[in-house]
Scaffold this active site. Structure first.
Site, mmCIF file in Angstrom:
data_model
loop_
_atom_site.group_PDB
_atom_site.id
_atom_site.type_symbol
_atom_site.label_atom_id
_atom_site.label_comp_id
_atom_site.label_asym_id
_atom_site.label_seq_id
_atom_site.Cartn_x
_atom_site.Cartn_y
_atom_site.Cartn_z
ATOM 1 N N ASP A 1 34.109 41.311 46.838
ATOM 2 C CA ASP A 1 33.477 42.173 45.774
ATOM 3 C C ASP A 1 34.501 42.213 44.693
ATOM 4 O O ASP A 1 35.576 42.584 44.527
ATOM 5 C CB ASP A 1 33.481 43.596 46.440
ATOM 6 N N ASP B 1 28.524 39.637 41.637
ATOM 7 C CA ASP B 1 29.746 39.975 42.086
ATOM 8 C C ASP B 1 30.048 40.083 43.354
ATOM 9 O O ASP B 1 31.031 40.731 43.633
ATOM 10 C CB ASP B 1 30.276 41.149 41.125
ATOM 11 N N GLU B 2 29.145 39.871 44.407
ATOM 12 C CA GLU B 2 29.429 40.186 45.738
ATOM 13 C C GLU B 2 28.679 39.315 46.491
ATOM 14 O O GLU B 2 27.477 38.675 46.216
ATOM 15 C CB GLU B 2 28.772 41.596 46.048
#
Length: 452
Positions: A11, A105-106
């Site tokens: 993350d 973003d993960e």
């Protein structure tokens, strides 16, 4: 459940805000808030400095401004964030063929499938190497969680924030989860959490003690049974490399309620065009057109129409959305509109093109003229120019070089001239129609990329 912590969850830390700080040296170490800047905008991401004031994602922007009046408020630059995300995902794919992106973003990564780790030591080494590679490639930091399941790996990455790594050994899940709030478990949102609280269950240990039968009675068979397993730390979901999209949609929230019916129709058509652009970019077509309308009183209506076959034709989607709009009462004003396409497929139904042409020809001539007239309604040169100088946007001046917009108004635009690898730059002000100032593409965050 695995015997070794070979499922990794990455993350990125405050991704949008961190990317803005990395590209703008004058904002490093200062509160930064990214999101919609209008009176009805919401926070997309807040930097850790802004979070100290209580600002968080999904908060109304007006509330954020009251909590942190001196923060930098910037519009999102999604193309820029997407380019960084692609770099990060490429690093993940070097670790394993099984990478499951959850957002820009993960992502989850199956380290065992990539042959890079089969025990705790190997998993930790892979995680630390990944964090170093991300920093070297993008200039940004990410937090890594390692565990024997996806659920625990995600919890571990939350504990690792910011810029850390947490490894949770398989076999310790129940001890870890027991004292935590029930909200830590996937699928337990505010409503379910409150329902459980009223039943006397506030911690994960309370759920285990209550037993499966009681949870099923409270939440239903599927949810209750799965929640009982998760409360004991069981999660055997695999990392899935391809996550099929179920729908594609776009929506806009307006600064002031829209009352004019022709303007509402124009906005729906523009949303339909944008939606089709995303649909085509994803390589899909779809059968069901969905219209979302949030009215002045916050009531939200959703209407849908299923076509004879899947399409990615903008005329078809636009006309279907228009028909759905006709069935919605917009008296009193509209604050949000959205258009989506679901029932996705990877092919189109050719006869729908003929259908679109026929429906377009049936559109009343006077309505067509009204739409064209409204779309062509002129703005002043100043209004047009200032609309393009949103805070945070990249610009380039013929004399001073690259910079970014700090703000604009009353015919002026203020620009700070700096680069990601420079120190904080100087601020200068120009007329919004200055011929030497123009929008530009973002600079890379790491200087080596500029030479590539």
């Amino acid at each position: 459940m695995r015997a070794a912590p070979t499922i990794l969850h990455l993350d990125m830390d405050a991704f949008f805000a961190a990317a803005e700080q990395a590209s703008k040296p004058s904002l490093r170490g200062k509160p930064v808030v990214v999101g919609g800047l209008g009176p009805r905008g919401v926070v997309a991401t807040a930097s850790y400095e802004a979070r100290r004031f209580g600002v968080h994602s999904a908060m109304p922007m007006g509330q954020a401004r009251r909590l942190a009046p001196n923060a930098a408020y910037l519009v999102p630059r999604f193309a820029f964030y997407r380019s960084i995300s692609e770099q990060v995902m490429e690093l993940l794919r070097r670790l394993s063929p099984l990478v499951e992106p959850l957002s820009l973003d993960e992502a989850f990564v199956d380290l065992e499938a990539g042959g890079v780790a089969d025990d705790s030591a190997g998993a930790r080494a892979a995680g630390e190497r990944l964090r170093a590679d991300i920093l070297a490639t993008t200039g940004l930091t990410g937090s890594v969680g390692l565990a024997g399941s996806k659920m625990i790996a995600k919890i571990a990455s939350e504990e690792a924030k910011p810029d850390g790594l947490v490894l949770i050994e398989p076999g310790t899940e129940r001890e870890l989860l027991g004292p935590r709030s029930v909200r830590i478990l996937p699928g337990v949102g505010p409503a379910t959490g409150e329902h459980l609280r009223r039943a006397g269950m506030t911690t994960v240990a309370d759920l285990v003690e209550a037993g499966e039968d009681e949870l099923v009675r409270l939440l239903g068979r599927a949810h209750g049974a799965s929640l009982y397993l998760m409360a004991q730390g069981y999660d055997d979901r695999p990392v899935v490399a391809e996550r099929d999209a179920k729908s594609v949609s776009v929506e806009d929230t307006f600064d002031t309620d829209i009352h004019d019916r022709v303007r509402i129709r124009i906005e729906v058509e523009r949303l339909a065009e944008r939606c089709v652009g995303r649909l085509r970019a994803s390589g899909h077509s779809g059968r069901t057109i969905v219209l979302k309308v949030r009215r002045y009183d916050f009531s939200t209506l959703t209407r849908s129409e299923t076509l004879r076959g899947p399409t990615d034709d903008p005329v078809v989607v636009r006309e279907a959305a228009g028909r759905l709009l006709e069935a919605v009462d917009t008296t009193g004003g509209v604050r949000l509109l959205g258009v989506g396409v679901s029932g996705l497929a990877d092919y189109t139904q050719e006869d729908l093109f003929a259908q679109a042409e026929a429906e377009a020809s049936e559109r009343p001539a006077e309505e067509e003229a009204a739409v064209e007239e409204a779309e062509a309604a002129p703005s002043t040169a100043t209004e047009t120019a200032e609309r393009g100088w949103a805070p945070g946007r990249d610009v380039r001046h013929a004399v001073y070089g690259p910079g970014w917009v700090q703000g604009s108004g009353v015919g002026r635009v203020t620009v700070r001239f700096e680069e990601p690898w420079s120190g904080p730059g100087r601020v200068r002000t120009f007329a919004v129609d200055d011929p030497e100032l123009e929008p530009s593409e973002p600079l890379p965050l790491v200087r080596g990329d500029a030479a590539a």
